[in-house]
Design a protein around this motif. Structure first.
Motif, short mmCIF file in Angstrom:
data_model
loop_
_atom_site.label_atom_id
_atom_site.label_comp_id
_atom_site.label_asym_id
_atom_site.label_seq_id
_atom_site.Cartn_x
_atom_site.Cartn_y
_atom_site.Cartn_z
N ILE A 1 67.21 -7.34 44.48
CA ILE A 1 66.38 -6.50 45.33
C ILE A 1 67.27 -5.89 46.39
N ILE A 2 67.18 -4.60 46.51
CA ILE A 2 68.00 -3.87 47.49
C ILE A 2 67.06 -3.22 48.50
N PHE A 3 67.14 -3.66 49.76
CA PHE A 3 66.41 -3.01 50.83
C PHE A 3 67.33 -1.95 51.40
N THR A 4 66.84 -0.73 51.47
CA THR A 4 67.71 0.37 51.82
C THR A 4 67.00 1.39 52.71
N ARG A 5 67.79 2.14 53.43
CA ARG A 5 67.25 3.27 54.19
C ARG A 5 67.57 4.59 53.48
N ASP A 6 68.27 4.50 52.36
CA ASP A 6 68.63 5.71 51.60
C ASP A 6 68.55 5.40 50.10
N ILE A 7 67.35 5.42 49.59
CA ILE A 7 67.14 5.10 48.17
C ILE A 7 67.93 6.04 47.27
N ARG A 8 67.96 7.31 47.61
CA ARG A 8 68.67 8.28 46.77
C ARG A 8 70.14 7.91 46.62
N ALA A 9 70.82 7.57 47.72
CA ALA A 9 72.24 7.23 47.67
C ALA A 9 72.46 5.93 46.90
N ASP A 142 66.74 -4.91 36.41
CA ASP A 142 68.14 -4.98 36.84
C ASP A 142 68.24 -4.82 38.36
N TRP A 143 67.46 -3.86 38.90
CA TRP A 143 67.44 -3.64 40.34
C TRP A 143 66.04 -3.23 40.76
N VAL A 144 65.70 -3.60 41.99
CA VAL A 144 64.51 -3.09 42.66
C VAL A 144 64.99 -2.49 43.97
N LEU A 145 64.71 -1.22 44.18
CA LEU A 145 65.11 -0.54 45.41
C LEU A 145 63.87 -0.36 46.28
N ILE A 146 63.90 -0.92 47.49
CA ILE A 146 62.76 -0.85 48.41
C ILE A 146 63.19 -0.12 49.66
N ASP A 147 62.38 0.84 50.06
CA ASP A 147 62.65 1.70 51.21
C ASP A 147 62.31 1.00 52.51
N ASN A 148 63.32 0.72 53.35
CA ASN A 148 63.10 0.09 54.65
C ASN A 148 62.26 0.95 55.58
N HIS A 149 62.37 2.28 55.46
CA HIS A 149 61.56 3.17 56.29
C HIS A 149 60.08 2.91 56.08
N PHE A 150 59.69 2.75 54.83
CA PHE A 150 58.29 2.49 54.51
C PHE A 150 57.85 1.16 55.11
N LEU A 151 58.66 0.12 54.94
CA LEU A 151 58.31 -1.19 55.47
C LEU A 151 58.20 -1.17 56.99
N ALA A 152 59.06 -0.40 57.64
CA ALA A 152 59.07 -0.35 59.11
C ALA A 152 57.83 0.33 59.67
#
Length: 155
Positions: A1-9, A142-152
């Motif tokens: 699981i990847i928490f990210t602020r830039d899902i596209r990158a 293989d991966w889950v990408l979660i947007d930190n902006h949404f969670l915030a």
């Protein structure tokens, strides 16, 4: 699981090992409308974007078959990127786990419930004979990408 602020990158980094011909995207009408520009920026061909109508009643064997039939020559090392809520991550995860005995799978959940349940637990499947999640498999993406902006922004 990847928490990210830039899902596209982060997605671009994760998909760097795959040729564009091996990347397929599963969306519903809502997530497609929201993400269309990103798909174009990534150079994903139109025929590699598989769109199913939104809603639980489309979580069916017919939708799974539509995903499989939309493979456009997918090889064993292909990746299916599921962008949407629980219906999309459940269907896409199941389809990826069975197609060619399992291809790579990436979930990008777009709803809170999908972020905490459907996209991360490895439970995949579809409704059958009027019963919810009657047919499925356990297949960890293989991966889950979660947007930190949404969670915030959640209350």
């Amino acid at each position: 699981i990847i928490f990210t602020r830039d899902i596209r990158a982060d997605l671009q980094l994760k998909l760097a090992d795959f040729g564009i011909a091996d990347i397929f995207v599963l969306v519903d009408n809502n997530s497609r409308n929201f993400c269309q520009r990103s798909f174009e920026d990534f150079g994903i061909p139109e025929e590699h974007i598989i769109t199913i109508p939104e809603g639980e009643h489309h979580k069916s064997l017919e939708s799974v078959a539509e995903i499989w039939q939309s493979d456009q020559g997918a090889r064993r090392n292909a990746v299916l990127v599921n962008v949407g809520g629980g219906v999309i991550t459940d269907l896409g995860g199941f389809a990826a786990s069975c197609f060619k005995r399992g291809i790579h799978c990436v979930n990008i959940p777009t709803t809170l419930l999908a972020q905490i349940d459907a996209s991360v637990g490895g439970k995949t499947g579809f409704d059958f004979n009027g019963l919810k999640n009657e047919i499925g498999s356990f297949a960890i993406p293989d991966w889950v990408l979660i947007d930190n902006h949404f969670l915030a922004t959640l209350p």
